[in-house]
Motif scaffolding. Structure first.
Motif, PDB file in Angstrom:
ATOM      1  N   ARG A  41       5.249  18.277 -12.277  1.00 42.03           N
ATOM      2  CA  ARG A  41       6.571  18.685 -13.051  1.00 42.03           C
ATOM      3  C   ARG A  41       6.343  18.936 -14.635  1.00 42.03           C
ATOM      4  NH1 ARG A  41      11.249  17.960 -10.267  1.00 42.03           N
ATOM      5  NH2 ARG A  41      10.761  17.476  -8.006  1.00 42.03           N
ATOM      6  N   LEU A  42       5.587  18.059 -15.228  1.00 43.26           N
ATOM      7  CA  LEU A  42       5.413  18.010 -16.742  1.00 43.26           C
ATOM      8  C   LEU A  42       4.347  19.471 -16.956  1.00 43.26           C
ATOM      9  CD1 LEU A  42       4.405  14.500 -17.921  1.00 43.26           C
ATOM     10  CD2 LEU A  42       6.378  15.936 -18.772  1.00 43.26           C
ATOM     11  N   ALA A  43       3.784  19.817 -16.054  1.00 43.70           N
ATOM     12  CA  ALA A  43       2.709  21.023 -16.496  1.00 43.70           C
ATOM     13  C   ALA A  43       3.744  22.107 -16.432  1.00 43.70           C
ATOM     14  CB  ALA A  43       1.469  21.160 -15.476  1.00 43.70           C
ATOM     15  N   ALA A  44       4.466  22.022 -15.224  1.00 44.24           N
ATOM     16  CA  ALA A  44       5.521  23.300 -15.099  1.00 44.24           C
ATOM     17  C   ALA A  44       6.357  23.343 -16.095  1.00 44.24           C
ATOM     18  CB  ALA A  44       6.186  22.929 -13.721  1.00 44.24           C
ATOM     19  N   GLU A  45       6.891  22.224 -16.628  1.00 42.57           N
ATOM     20  CA  GLU A  45       7.863  22.272 -17.744  1.00 42.57           C
ATOM     21  C   GLU A  45       7.232  23.051 -18.738  1.00 42.57           C
ATOM     22  OE1 GLU A  45       9.792  18.658 -20.039  1.00 42.57           O
ATOM     23  OE2 GLU A  45      10.358  18.501 -17.836  1.00 42.57           O
ATOM     24  N   ARG A  52       1.645  11.940  -9.534  1.00 45.13           N
ATOM     25  CA  ARG A  52       1.064  13.353  -9.307  1.00 45.13           C
ATOM     26  C   ARG A  52       2.252  14.293  -9.414  1.00 45.13           C
ATOM     27  NH1 ARG A  52      -1.689  11.978  -4.924  1.00 45.13           N
ATOM     28  NH2 ARG A  52      -0.229  12.874  -3.491  1.00 45.13           N
ATOM     29  N   ASP A  53       3.427  14.107  -8.723  1.00 49.12           N
ATOM     30  CA  ASP A  53       4.643  14.837  -8.983  1.00 49.12           C
ATOM     31  C   ASP A  53       5.011  15.026 -10.457  1.00 49.12           C
ATOM     32  OD1 ASP A  53       6.475  16.505  -7.458  1.00 49.12           O
ATOM     33  OD2 ASP A  53       7.858  15.030  -8.354  1.00 49.12           O
ATOM     34  N   LEU A  85       0.705  -1.227   0.077  1.00 52.16           N
ATOM     35  CA  LEU A  85       0.035  -0.169  -0.141  1.00 52.16           C
ATOM     36  C   LEU A  85       0.873   1.262   0.062  1.00 52.16           C
ATOM     37  CD1 LEU A  85      -3.147  -1.143   2.401  1.00 52.16           C
ATOM     38  CD2 LEU A  85      -2.961  -0.868  -0.042  1.00 52.16           C
ATOM     39  N   GLY A  86       1.948   1.143   0.863  1.00 53.34           N
ATOM     40  CA  GLY A  86       2.744   2.461   0.805  1.00 53.34           C
ATOM     41  C   GLY A  86       3.439   2.607  -0.661  1.00 53.34           C
ATOM     42  N   LEU A  87       3.791   1.494  -1.210  1.00 50.97           N
ATOM     43  CA  LEU A  87       4.144   1.589  -2.616  1.00 50.97           C
ATOM     44  C   LEU A  87       3.366   2.078  -3.596  1.00 50.97           C
ATOM     45  CD1 LEU A  87       6.707   0.554  -4.134  1.00 50.97           C
ATOM     46  CD2 LEU A  87       5.481  -1.517  -4.822  1.00 50.97           C
ATOM     47  N   LEU A  88       2.082   1.756  -3.173  1.00 46.22           N
ATOM     48  CA  LEU A  88       1.090   2.271  -4.220  1.00 46.22           C
ATOM     49  C   LEU A  88       1.037   3.852  -3.947  1.00 46.22           C
ATOM     50  CD1 LEU A  88      -1.713  -0.384  -4.190  1.00 46.22           C
ATOM     51  CD2 LEU A  88      -0.337   0.368  -6.203  1.00 46.22           C
ATOM     52  N   TRP A  89       1.178   4.043  -2.697  1.00 43.04           N
ATOM     53  CA  TRP A  89       0.639   5.554  -2.409  1.00 43.04           C
ATOM     54  C   TRP A  89       1.922   6.316  -2.936  1.00 43.04           C
ATOM     55  CZ3 TRP A  89       3.813   8.942   0.335  1.00 43.04           C
ATOM     56  CH2 TRP A  89       3.137  10.323   0.646  1.00 43.04           C
ATOM     57  N   SER A  90       3.295   5.661  -2.613  1.00 43.91           N
ATOM     58  CA  SER A  90       4.517   6.794  -3.234  1.00 43.91           C
ATOM     59  C   SER A  90       4.287   6.780  -4.755  1.00 43.91           C
ATOM     60  CB  SER A  90       5.809   6.047  -2.942  1.00 43.91           C
ATOM     61  OG  SER A  90       5.656   4.790  -2.903  1.00 43.91           O
TER      62      SER A  90
END
Ligand code: ADP
Length: 703
Positions: free
Chosen positions: A302-306, A297-298, A286-291
């Protein structure tokens, strides 16, 4: 003219960021982005399904393992019971053989029976009956007849006798569990073919389960013995009732009777999360899925910011490229860190050759090197002149004037990292200014000529007077000389001298009029020089008086005696005075002749604004008339070029006057004369020490 005028018309191209941004097609590659997520999504789905399948599978495996274990254990118990009973059967058969053959002594046989019963708790008793059913020998003291046995057991004994084979009797079903139930084993005794009786061993059913089933098995399972009708004969439930999850039944086929051994485990279904290990694996997953989600999301952020950054960069680059203003950034040591394409175009040097350059710069003109160095010293000291003009050198050797705006370059943290300069090529502006000045001069010259045209007739008439006087004086003098020739020695020098002197004065007066007209009409560059107001008025007075006389106007001058010298262009100011006095004289045409008075007043005043040059003191010259005055609608357009209320007026007089006064740093204003008429006044700066007196100081040239 604003310094921005040069690029103002073009600025429209660069000041439209929004539509401009739309024109750039820097949208994210959405198709590719979509495909990029397919593999991770599939992997995550696979991972999730494995994660769900794994505990389920484990549970199933554990369940079947438990079932198998139960089967194995039940089998083992059955085997144990069968083996134990088999052993007893064997012993009983041996004893029966001995009895039938009559070898064994009764006492010894009885001891064997007693020992057997004692050694095996499941055996209740062993009795030997004779052929009539009477007890012969018993392992205990109870004496019962064969016929007294339960009917079921008796019937089995009968069958055993007939078939000559040992048989078990069907145990009676439990009326209640408190009553001990026995399982009788009948071994018929035959001596030869003669029936000699029966050896009957009685097992306690409850003891079979308690003695023969090991405790650990009983602890985990409820054990039942049932007959063929599934009626429970005995039950052992040391660990509590079974849960009916894992059950097994095993036929315990004994000769003559068929019993069933049923086991029912007290264990329930295995739990879905049976162990800490699985739990921690799931927690980790579950931790793995969350990360993974966070990473997703990150990455998206980043793509949007880029993308936004790329758009910004593209927009800025396009903006830079379309800018007409040159941009140049320098670090704190004066080294060039950035130049925009416009600056490179201006100086004709590519950016690669400029970036990283330290002074002396390749676009510095050798003749202005001292000024550049001076400015560079300022840069190093951390102070710059925010706005100045200088000249730059193009790569082809051409010089061009530039207007530079310097400002500090500050980074995100508010720290100054260098200097940013915006450079405007003001060649066009300079040319326009020159053209404008030349046209202004031409206009002034034409205005002067027009003025002269108006006064030409008066001038001719006025010159007539001194010329006539000269003529008459010289004629008189000539007459005297001629008379002297006729009568030598009679020349009256006392009469001749004043006549010649008067002729000379008249000639000078005529000459002065002509000179003033000449200097007035001559076209020339404006130049300021120290002069006095009295001298200015004196110079122009002959021309003023010419006009005044024509309209029967008397001219009065009131000049303060202690007036200091002023810095002025004499010809320009004479023209101003001439225009203002002419307007004043013309305005008085319609009034009574005794009121036609023109006053020229010069006095010292305090400077109106601090912007005006001089040391806070100015000289003010006022031209005051008693004429018709200026109505409000005329006042509004008074200084507009070509505005005139006169039939033959050119309408340029006041406009030129204002330009000339402003050239001197003053202002031309008008007000109503309280006594009727108008007052025009303007100020001139007093000559302060160290003031420049060169001819081109309208624009202060800074390099
Ligand atoms: P012009 O004299 O050729 O008409 P100016 O620019 O000198 O052109 O003057 C513009 C107008 O201002 C004049 O036509 C006149 O109506 C008005 N004006 C100027 N000076 C005076 C004055 N002292 N009194 C009344 N009106 C004046």
């Amino acid at each position: 003219m604003s310094p921005y005028n040069v690029c103002e018309p073009r600025s429209a191209y660069i000041m439209i960021p929004k539509p401009f941004r739309q024109n750039f097609n820097f949208t994210l590659p959405t198709r590719r982005q979509g495909w990029r997520w397919v593999l991770p999504v599939l992997l995550v789905l696979l991972f999730l399904s494995t994660l769900l399948w794994l505990p389920w599978q484990t549970q199933r495996m554990e369940s079947s393992e438990r079932q198998e274990q139960l089967i194995a254990d039940t089998l083992w118990v059955e085997q144990t019971i069968r083996f134990q009973l088999g052993r007893h059967e064997e012993n009983l058969r041996l004893i029966a053989n001995e009895i039938a053959s009559g070898y064994g002594a009764e006492k010894r046989l009885r001891d064997r029976l007693v020992t057997m019963v004692r050694a095996n708790g499941e055996l209740v008793r062993i009795v030997q009956f004779n052929a009539q059913g009477a007890p012969v020998m018993s392992s205990d003291d109870m004496s019962i007849r064969l016929q007294e046995l339960p009917a079921n057991s008796l019937a089995t004994a009968e069958r055993a006798r007939k078939s000559k084979t040992p048989l078990y009797a069907q145990p009676a079903a439990l009326p209640d569990l408190a009553t001990p139930v026995t399982l009788d084993y009948h071994v018929p005794l035959y001596s030869g073919d003669t029936y000699a009786g029966m050896l009957t061993a009685s097992y306690s059913i409850s003891s079979i389960l308690s003695e023969m089933v090991p405790w650990w098995f009983a602890q985990d399972n409820e054990i039942l013995l049932t007959d063929q009708d599934d009626t429970v004969i005995d039950r052992r439930a040391a660990g509590g009732p079974g849960r009916n999850v894992y059950t097994h039944r095993r036929a315990l086929d004994l000769p003559g009777v068929s019993l069933t051994l049923r086991t029912n485990s007290v264990k329930g279904e295995p739990k879905l999360l049976p162990s800490l290990l699985v739990g921690s694996v799931i927690a980790l997953s579950l931790g793995l899925l969350w990360s993974l989600g966070a990473l997703w999301r990150d990455i998206n952020r980043r793509l949007a910011a880029e993308g936004a950054l790329r758009q910004q960069v593209a927009f800025r680059t396009a903006m830079e490229n379309s800018l007409m203003t040159g941009l140049r950034a320098r670090d704190l040591t004066g080294r060039i860190t950035y130049v925009n394409p416009s600056f490179c175009r201006m100086v004709g040097i590519p950016a690669e050759e400029l970036i990283g350059k330290a002074p002396p710069m390749p676009y510095w003109a050798p003749e202005a090197m001292n000024e550049y160095n001076q400015r560079f010293t300022q840069v190093l000291a951390g102070t710059v002149t925010p706005q100045f003009e200088t000249i730059f050198l193009r790569a082809n050797g051409e010089r061009f004037p530039v207007l530079i705006f310097e400002s500090p370059l500050v980074d995100d943290s508010g720290k100054q990292t260098g200097w940013m300069g915006s450079i405007l090529d003001i060649s066009d502006r300079k040319q326009a200014e020159d053209l404008n000045r030349r046209q202004q001069e031409k206009l002034q010259a034409s205005a002067r000529l027009a003025t002269m045209g108006e006064i030409a007739s008066t001038l001719a008439h006025e010159l007539n007077q001194p010329l006539a006087a000269i003529s008459s004086y010289t004629t008189g003098a000539l007459n005297m000389i001629e008379k002297n020739a006729e009568n030598p020695g009679k020349l009256n020098l006392d009469l001749l001298k004043p006549a010649l002197e008067k002729a000379g004065t008249q000639a000078q007066r005529a000459g002065q009029i002509i000179r003033s007209v000449h200097t007035f009409v001559k076209r020339r560059e404006p130049s300021r020089e120290p002069t006095t107001v009295a001298m200015l008025i004196d110079n122009v007075m002959p021309l003023i008086e010419l006009q005044a006389r024509q309209f029967f106007v008397s001219v009065r001058t009131e000049i303060d005696e202690d007036l200091p010298p002023v810095l002025a262009d004499r010809v320009l100011l004479e023209q101003v005075l001439l225009n203002l006095t002419r307007n004043a004289i013309e305005a008085m045409q319609g009034i009574a002749p005794e009121r036609r008075i023109l006053r020229i007043v010069a006095r010292r005043v305090a400077a109106r604004t601090t912007d005006e040059p001089g040391s806070g003191q100015n000289v003010e010259i006022a031209v005051i008339d008693n004429g018709h005055g200026i109505p409000a609608e005329v006042a509004e357009r008074l200084f507009s070029p070509f505005f005139s209320t006169k039939a033959e007026g050119m309408g340029m007089g006041l406009n030129i006057c204002r330009t000339a006064v402003e050239f001197h740093g003053g202002k031309l204003i008008h007000s109503d004369n309280p006594e009727g008429g108008t007052i025009f006044r303007f100020t001139l700066p007093m000559l302060a020490e160290g003031m420049p007196v060169d001819g081109d100081s309208a624009i202060i040239r800074e390099t």
